[in-house]
Scaffold this motif. Structure first.
Motif, PDB file in Angstrom:
ATOM      1  N   GLY A 262     -47.162  90.198  42.861  1.00 25.28           N
ATOM      2  CA  GLY A 262     -46.475  89.000  43.319  1.00 25.28           C
ATOM      3  C   GLY A 262     -45.731  89.275  44.613  1.00 25.28           C
ATOM      4  O   GLY A 262     -44.876  90.161  44.656  1.00 25.28           O
ATOM      5  N   PHE A 263     -46.089  88.542  45.657  1.00 20.89           N
ATOM      6  CA  PHE A 263     -45.381  88.638  46.934  1.00 20.89           C
ATOM      7  C   PHE A 263     -44.511  87.395  47.068  1.00 20.89           C
ATOM      8  O   PHE A 263     -45.003  86.312  47.390  1.00 20.89           O
ATOM      9  CB  PHE A 263     -46.365  88.728  48.111  1.00 20.89           C
ATOM     10  CG  PHE A 263     -47.256  89.935  48.077  1.00 20.89           C
ATOM     11  CD1 PHE A 263     -46.845  91.113  47.481  1.00 20.89           C
ATOM     12  CD2 PHE A 263     -48.514  89.898  48.646  1.00 20.89           C
ATOM     13  CE1 PHE A 263     -47.666  92.235  47.457  1.00 20.89           C
ATOM     14  CE2 PHE A 263     -49.349  91.006  48.645  1.00 20.89           C
ATOM     15  CZ  PHE A 263     -48.922  92.178  48.037  1.00 20.89           C
ATOM     16  N   TYR A 264     -43.221  87.536  46.782  1.00 22.83           N
ATOM     17  CA  TYR A 264     -42.322  86.399  46.844  1.00 22.83           C
ATOM     18  C   TYR A 264     -42.103  85.948  48.281  1.00 22.83           C
ATOM     19  O   TYR A 264     -42.272  86.714  49.224  1.00 22.83           O
ATOM     20  CB  TYR A 264     -40.963  86.757  46.217  1.00 22.83           C
ATOM     21  CG  TYR A 264     -41.036  87.147  44.769  1.00 22.83           C
ATOM     22  CD1 TYR A 264     -41.601  86.293  43.828  1.00 22.83           C
ATOM     23  CD2 TYR A 264     -40.544  88.368  44.343  1.00 22.83           C
ATOM     24  CE1 TYR A 264     -41.659  86.653  42.499  1.00 22.83           C
ATOM     25  CE2 TYR A 264     -40.598  88.741  43.011  1.00 22.83           C
ATOM     26  CZ  TYR A 264     -41.156  87.886  42.088  1.00 22.83           C
ATOM     27  OH  TYR A 264     -41.216  88.252  40.775  1.00 22.83           O
ATOM     28  N   TYR A 265     -41.676  84.703  48.420  1.00 26.54           N
ATOM     29  CA  TYR A 265     -41.421  84.183  49.759  1.00 26.54           C
ATOM     30  C   TYR A 265     -40.201  84.845  50.388  1.00 26.54           C
ATOM     31  O   TYR A 265     -39.172  85.048  49.738  1.00 26.54           O
ATOM     32  CB  TYR A 265     -41.194  82.673  49.734  1.00 26.54           C
ATOM     33  CG  TYR A 265     -40.801  82.143  51.097  1.00 26.54           C
ATOM     34  CD1 TYR A 265     -41.780  81.930  52.073  1.00 26.54           C
ATOM     35  CD2 TYR A 265     -39.473  81.923  51.423  1.00 26.54           C
ATOM     36  CE1 TYR A 265     -41.445  81.496  53.332  1.00 26.54           C
ATOM     37  CE2 TYR A 265     -39.114  81.477  52.694  1.00 26.54           C
ATOM     38  CZ  TYR A 265     -40.110  81.260  53.641  1.00 26.54           C
ATOM     39  OH  TYR A 265     -39.755  80.838  54.885  1.00 26.54           O
ATOM     40  N   HIS A 266     -40.328  85.194  51.652  1.00 23.02           N
ATOM     41  CA  HIS A 266     -39.218  85.740  52.427  1.00 23.02           C
ATOM     42  C   HIS A 266     -39.568  85.546  53.898  1.00 23.02           C
ATOM     43  O   HIS A 266     -40.741  85.609  54.270  1.00 23.02           O
ATOM     44  CB  HIS A 266     -39.014  87.234  52.125  1.00 23.02           C
ATOM     45  CG  HIS A 266     -37.738  87.779  52.680  1.00 23.02           C
ATOM     46  ND1 HIS A 266     -37.610  88.151  53.987  1.00 23.02           N
ATOM     47  CD2 HIS A 266     -36.534  88.002  52.098  1.00 23.02           C
ATOM     48  CE1 HIS A 266     -36.376  88.583  54.193  1.00 23.02           C
ATOM     49  NE2 HIS A 266     -35.707  88.502  53.068  1.00 23.02           N
ATOM     50  N   PRO A 267     -38.563  85.282  54.773  1.00 21.85           N
ATOM     51  CA  PRO A 267     -38.867  85.123  56.205  1.00 21.85           C
ATOM     52  C   PRO A 267     -39.662  86.277  56.794  1.00 21.85           C
ATOM     53  O   PRO A 267     -40.373  86.105  57.786  1.00 21.85           O
ATOM     54  CB  PRO A 267     -37.475  85.030  56.842  1.00 21.85           C
ATOM     55  CG  PRO A 267     -36.610  84.457  55.766  1.00 21.85           C
ATOM     56  CD  PRO A 267     -37.143  85.019  54.482  1.00 21.85           C
ATOM     57  N   ALA A 268     -39.589  87.447  56.166  1.00 21.06           N
ATOM     58  CA  ALA A 268     -40.296  88.614  56.696  1.00 21.06           C
ATOM     59  C   ALA A 268     -41.812  88.468  56.623  1.00 21.06           C
ATOM     60  O   ALA A 268     -42.538  89.236  57.264  1.00 21.06           O
ATOM     61  CB  ALA A 268     -39.864  89.876  55.951  1.00 21.06           C
TER      62      ALA A 268
END
Length: 448
Positions: A262-268
């Protein structure tokens, strides 16, 4: 609970001491001690309970209570010792004493949740690292948690380690993961800030299950780096959930059977290195048979070939980025079961919505992947038997994707769609699907 209730005999009190003690082990220790007032029969049963469970969030009387309990059990082994403690102020010497007592009484499972307010630091006793009976260790703490493990002889029989640390420093992380000779289950969780720059190396020869769940609290505007190097030749299950993607390398990962990524949302995710790191993280799991993938803005170019994949769950966060599904179907020739799960996006609208024209992506309108002329993926022609769609919103692209799977699923046996939008007429949807072409005449279609 007396010896009699009316004319009925108290059958519980007639049970053997060992069974009563086992029953009390499921209670908090303070509740187990309270049973001593029930009758003479119950007076000392609590003292033989193999599990001690202390949970407290204020200091009043707690220290003396734990001391008394340990005093009365001085000659008995402790199977499980759980201490969840948060208060201010606190004399950490008491905590140290209790943990040392547990390790000296052949503790098998140690569960510690220690959050000290007011900047107090606590160093885990060396006896924890050297305890020969310890099999399960759970540690949860904030940045006040420290330790200095011995260089040799750590965790000789530890098989399960679950650790949650918030805002750790570099030295803490790099010292924590020393050599684990027999560890089989490792879980690492916590919130990390943008000051984490560390190199975590794991050599775990018998590890079977690995879980890493890390959330970031900073924006990471400046360059950052945290690196995981994992050598686990017997690893069978990986559960990786992160937002800031670490630099990660796996050695000897061919034994993996199941993975949750799981790749959660982040500005990065908008940074240049995101795609490259996603590719390097997904590559080691390419041999799995079962995969659950959840990612925001994952580019299809990051998807490796999954030659052994049988069961796939794909969580879609943006209903107009179907190219990831297309790539997974192309690169998973042996896929038998597909689960699509949609997490609602504010930019996704049902077909009848006034905003549909704004919602449909122009590129998908002109050339959606399911209308291409090339032959269908091999898995659809010979292997895919079950399709399950959850959170169906009635969007045009969702229906087109389902239509494509129905049309090209030559051996499809069942498609189940869970409709998650009451504004869309289920009856009309059923009629529409009834006219879709099917590649398998025996396929059962259910709209729930």
């Amino acid at each position: 609970m007396g010896s009699h209730v009316g004319n009925d005999e108290d059958k519980i009190s007639q049970l053997p001491d060992a069974l009563l003690s086992h029953m009390l082990s499921f209670l908090l220790t303070k509740d187990a001690v309270r049973t001593s007032i029930l009758s003479k029969r119950w007076k000392n049963i609590w003292a033989s309970v193999p599990s001690l469970d202390f949970e407290h969030y204020s200091c009043a009387g707690f220290v003396s209570f734990v001391d008394r309990v340990l005093y009365y059990r001085d000659s008995l082994d402790i199977q499980r010792f759980r201490l969840h403690f948060k208060c201010f102020p606190i004399d950490v010497s008491s905590i140290d004493r209790w943990i040392r007592t547990a390790t000296s009484h052949n503790v098998v499972e140690l569960d510690l949740c220690l959050n000290f307010l007011g900047g107090v630091e606590f160093e885990v006793p060396e006896s924890v690292f050297e305890c020969k009976t310890l099999v399960v260790l759970k540690l949860k703490s904030d940045s006040s948690f420290t330790y200095a493990p011995p260089k040799l002889g750590c965790f000789p029989n530890l098989k399960c380690l679950h650790i949650t640390i918030d805002y750790p420093d570099k030295d803490l992380l790099e010292k924590l993961f020393s050599y684990f000779p027999v560890l089989e289950d490792l879980s690492v969780e916590g919130e990390w800030n943008d000051h984490v720059n560390c190199n975590v190396k794991l050599f775990v020869p018998k590890l079977k299950r690995l879980s890493i769940n890390i959330h970031s609290t900073g924006y990471f505007d400046e360059p950052y780096e945290y690196y995981f190097s994992i050598d686990a030749p017997k690893l069978e299950f990986l559960d990786l959930r992160v937002d800031i993607l670490p630099s990660m390398s796996f050695d000897n990962s061919k034994s993996l059977v199941k993975a949750i990524v799981g790749f959660y949302y982040h500005p990065a995710i908008m940074q240049e290195h995101f795609c490259d790191r996603a590719t390097k993280i997904l590559a080691p799991v390419s041999n799995v048979e079962h995969l659950s993938l959840s990612a925001h803005f994952l580019d299809a170019s990051c998807i490796p070939a999954f030659g052994n994949l049988i069961h796939l769950k794909l969580v879609l966060h943006d209903c107009y980025r179907w190219e990831v599904l297309a790539e997974l179907l192309k690169k998973s020739p042996n896929l038998e079961c597909l689960v699509l799960e949609h997490e609602q996006d504010n930019n996704c609208y049902p077909e009848n919505s006034e905003d549909e024209e704004n919602a449909v992506d122009q590129e998908n309108t002109e050339d959606p992947w399911w209308n291409c002329e090339e032959s269908a993926p091999r898995c659809l022609l010979s292997h895919l038997k079950t399709v399950l769609i959850r959170g169906f919103m009635g969007c045009r692209d969702e229906k087109q994707a389902a239509k494509y799977l129905l049309k090209n699923g030559a051996v499809l046996e069942e498609m189940t769609i869970y409709v998650d939008n009451v504004l869309y007429s289920r009856e009309k949807l059923c009629m529409e699907f009834a006219h879709f072409q099917r590649g398998s005449m025996t396929c059962r279609l259910q709209l729930v």
